[in-house]
Design a protein around this motif. Structure first.
Motif, PDB file in Angstrom:
ATOM      1  N   UNK A  55     -18.795   9.383  -2.946  1.00 32.39           N
ATOM      2  CA  UNK A  55     -17.446   9.462  -3.322  1.00 32.39           C
ATOM      3  C   UNK A  55     -16.766  10.733  -4.028  1.00 32.39           C
ATOM      4  N   UNK A  56     -15.750  11.108  -3.501  1.00 30.33           N
ATOM      5  CA  UNK A  56     -15.125  12.392  -3.972  1.00 30.33           C
ATOM      6  C   UNK A  56     -14.556  11.920  -5.325  1.00 30.33           C
ATOM      7  N   UNK A  57     -14.477  12.835  -6.658  1.00 32.94           N
ATOM      8  CA  UNK A  57     -14.072  12.640  -7.660  1.00 32.94           C
ATOM      9  C   UNK A  57     -12.589  12.314  -7.662  1.00 32.94           C
ATOM     10  N   UNK A  58     -11.715  12.928  -6.716  1.00 36.18           N
ATOM     11  CA  UNK A  58     -10.193  12.650  -6.503  1.00 36.18           C
ATOM     12  C   UNK A  58     -10.046  11.020  -5.982  1.00 36.18           C
ATOM     13  N   UNK A  59     -11.267  10.483  -5.422  1.00 32.47           N
ATOM     14  CA  UNK A  59     -10.844   8.960  -4.809  1.00 32.47           C
ATOM     15  C   UNK A  59      -9.934   9.162  -3.665  1.00 32.47           C
ATOM     16  N   UNK A  86      -0.815   7.398   2.637  1.00 32.41           N
ATOM     17  CA  UNK A  86       0.135   7.661   1.620  1.00 32.41           C
ATOM     18  C   UNK A  86       0.509   6.453   0.975  1.00 32.41           C
ATOM     19  N   UNK A  87       0.292   5.185   1.845  1.00 31.85           N
ATOM     20  CA  UNK A  87       0.812   4.003   1.265  1.00 31.85           C
ATOM     21  C   UNK A  87       0.136   2.873   1.978  1.00 31.85           C
ATOM     22  N   UNK A  88       0.337   1.561   1.554  1.00 31.04           N
ATOM     23  CA  UNK A  88      -0.478   0.621   2.027  1.00 31.04           C
ATOM     24  C   UNK A  88      -1.790   0.341   1.876  1.00 31.04           C
ATOM     25  N   UNK A  89      -2.688  -0.259   2.887  1.00 30.34           N
ATOM     26  CA  UNK A  89      -3.956  -0.426   2.680  1.00 30.34           C
ATOM     27  C   UNK A  89      -4.666   1.159   3.143  1.00 30.34           C
ATOM     28  N   UNK A 113      -8.530   0.716  -1.919  1.00 28.91           N
ATOM     29  CA  UNK A 113      -7.631  -0.101  -2.446  1.00 28.91           C
ATOM     30  C   UNK A 113      -6.185   0.484  -1.904  1.00 28.91           C
ATOM     31  N   UNK A 114      -5.119   0.098  -2.550  1.00 29.92           N
ATOM     32  CA  UNK A 114      -3.731   0.222  -2.247  1.00 29.92           C
ATOM     33  C   UNK A 114      -3.151   1.160  -3.385  1.00 29.92           C
ATOM     34  N   UNK A 115      -2.078   2.006  -3.077  1.00 26.05           N
ATOM     35  CA  UNK A 115      -1.226   2.559  -3.875  1.00 26.05           C
ATOM     36  C   UNK A 115      -0.695   1.759  -4.699  1.00 26.05           C
ATOM     37  N   UNK A 116       0.042   0.644  -4.155  1.00 28.97           N
ATOM     38  CA  UNK A 116       0.710  -0.145  -4.948  1.00 28.97           C
ATOM     39  C   UNK A 116      -0.041  -1.172  -5.490  1.00 28.97           C
ATOM     40  N   UNK A 121      -9.255  -4.066  -3.341  1.00 29.85           N
ATOM     41  CA  UNK A 121     -10.144  -3.054  -2.663  1.00 29.85           C
ATOM     42  C   UNK A 121     -10.699  -3.956  -1.805  1.00 29.85           C
ATOM     43  N   UNK A 122     -10.970  -3.640  -0.507  1.00 29.76           N
ATOM     44  CA  UNK A 122     -11.528  -4.063   0.684  1.00 29.76           C
ATOM     45  C   UNK A 122     -12.670  -3.159   1.432  1.00 29.76           C
ATOM     46  N   UNK A 123     -13.247  -3.523   2.380  1.00 31.25           N
ATOM     47  CA  UNK A 123     -14.303  -2.749   3.089  1.00 31.25           C
ATOM     48  C   UNK A 123     -13.583  -2.428   4.532  1.00 31.25           C
ATOM     49  N   UNK A 124     -13.857  -1.174   4.819  1.00 37.02           N
ATOM     50  CA  UNK A 124     -13.203  -0.833   6.153  1.00 37.02           C
ATOM     51  C   UNK A 124     -14.144   0.147   7.014  1.00 37.02           C
TER      52      UNK A 124
END
Length: 344
Positions: A55-59, A86-89, A113-116, A121-124
């Motif tokens: 995991x990068x610190x900026x996520x 940029x947005x969404x999943x 997760x999502x910006x909104x 949070x889900x697995x991809x």
């Protein structure tokens, strides 16, 4: 009595020597191996290289490193293979990537997760058909459906006796379920889908698993000495973070929760004497010759944290040799002291 005790003692000694054969006191690591990389995952591949993700610190991205020497991880060949949307999943909290080789292709499992909606949070999973994972195109295969549309993360996979399993963390499957995270497992139908029954392996039960937050997360699997060991992390991500462990016989039905025995105490935890705090979210690998097992994990070098520990970036990647007990189970000991400064 002495007649029967001697063979038994020799047998126990033989098991201890066999189990300990994988230990090598001469193997040392220049901890911290890599600053500000949490949730480290390392695999030694057939080409002789270690492939590292974390995991990068900026996520905000997935970064892949390649090296033949874990002590050279800081200077390893590095490539950002994917960035958040940029947005969404998949647009926020890009966490815990793992690289796996399946059927001649590469796969990266990660959480997002999502910006909104930061905590949706889900697995991809991503797929790359190139022989070299540092090249080729990483295709988004999308979300892995666990059967419940709720907070879920920290997926890992492993193969055992011809079957591939998906292990992950989930909470809040129903509106009235407590906000606790538990670990589940199912068999995989393909690299991007599960099949059959889903079983609960462990949930927070003991006091040490419920400090500030009731958490079981970050599963990792190691099969040795006729056993399958599943480690996991528990409690808040500060100095209380620690590893627990489940154990099953290698020949047991791993999808039967009764096959797993849970350690009532943490198997790896903070060491004030060695200035190591919150060790957890580990993976397993070996020395290049395959003879020595290695625990790779993150930890901080200080106990006190300002603000939310989730946003303190100084969970550094570390590693140490795993020793083995006479009964064939791993002895992780305690986190070893650092050999160098984090940012030297």
């Amino acid at each position: 009595m002495i007649k029967h005790a001697l063979p038994r003692a020799l047998a126990v000694l033989g098991l201890a020597l066999a189990a300990g054969a994988g230990s090598a006191a001469a193997v040392e690591f220049d901890n911290p191996l890599l600053p500000q990389r949490a949730d480290p995952h390392v695999q030694l591949q057939a080409d002789g290289n270690y492939y590292f993700t974390a995991t990068a610190p900026e996520y905000d991205r997935i970064e892949l490193r390649r090296t033949r020497d874990l002590n050279a991880l800081r200077s390893a060949e590095t490539k950002v293979v994917w960035r958040k949307h940029a947005a969404g999943p998949m647009s926020h909290h890009i966490w815990a990537p793992e690289l796996h080789r399946i059927g001649g292709k590469w796969y990266i499992y990660f959480s997002a997760g999502r910006a909104d909606a930061h905590w949706d949070i889900r697995p991809y999973v991503l797929e790359n058909a190139a022989d070299d994972p540092m090249t080729g195109e990483w295709k988004e295969l999308g979300r892995i459906d666990t059967g419940w549309d709720s907070f879920s993360l920290d997926a890992t996979i492993f193969e055992h006796r011809g079957r591939r399993y998906f292990v992950w963390v989930q909470c809040c499957r129903t509106p009235d379920e407590p906000m606790n995270t538990s670990i589940y497992m199912a068999e995989m139908r393909s690299p991007s889908a599960i099949t059959g029954k889903t079983v609960l392996l462990t949930r927070p039960e003991y006091a040490w698993e419920k400090v500030k937050h009731a958490v079981n997360e970050a599963p990792a699997v190691l099969a040795r000495n006729g056993k399958v060991f599943l480690t996991y992390s528990a409690s808040a991500t500060d100095a209380n973070y620690a590893l627990g462990m489940l154990t099953a016989d290698a020949g047991a039905d791993l999808l039967d929760p009764a096959s797993w025995k849970k350690s009532p105490e943490p198997v790896f935890k903070s060491s004030a004497a060695n200035s190591q705090y919150g060790p957890g979210h580990n993976s397993f690998t070996t020395t290049p010759d395959g003879k020595t097992d290695i625990l790779v994990y993150h930890a901080r070098s200080y106990r006190d944290i300002q603000g939310d520990p989730l946003y303190d970036p100084n969970r550094h990647t570390r590693a140490q040799v795993i020793n083995w007990k006479a009964d064939g189970s791993p002895d992780f000991g305690e986190p070893v002291p650092d050999r160098r400064k984090a940012l030297d």
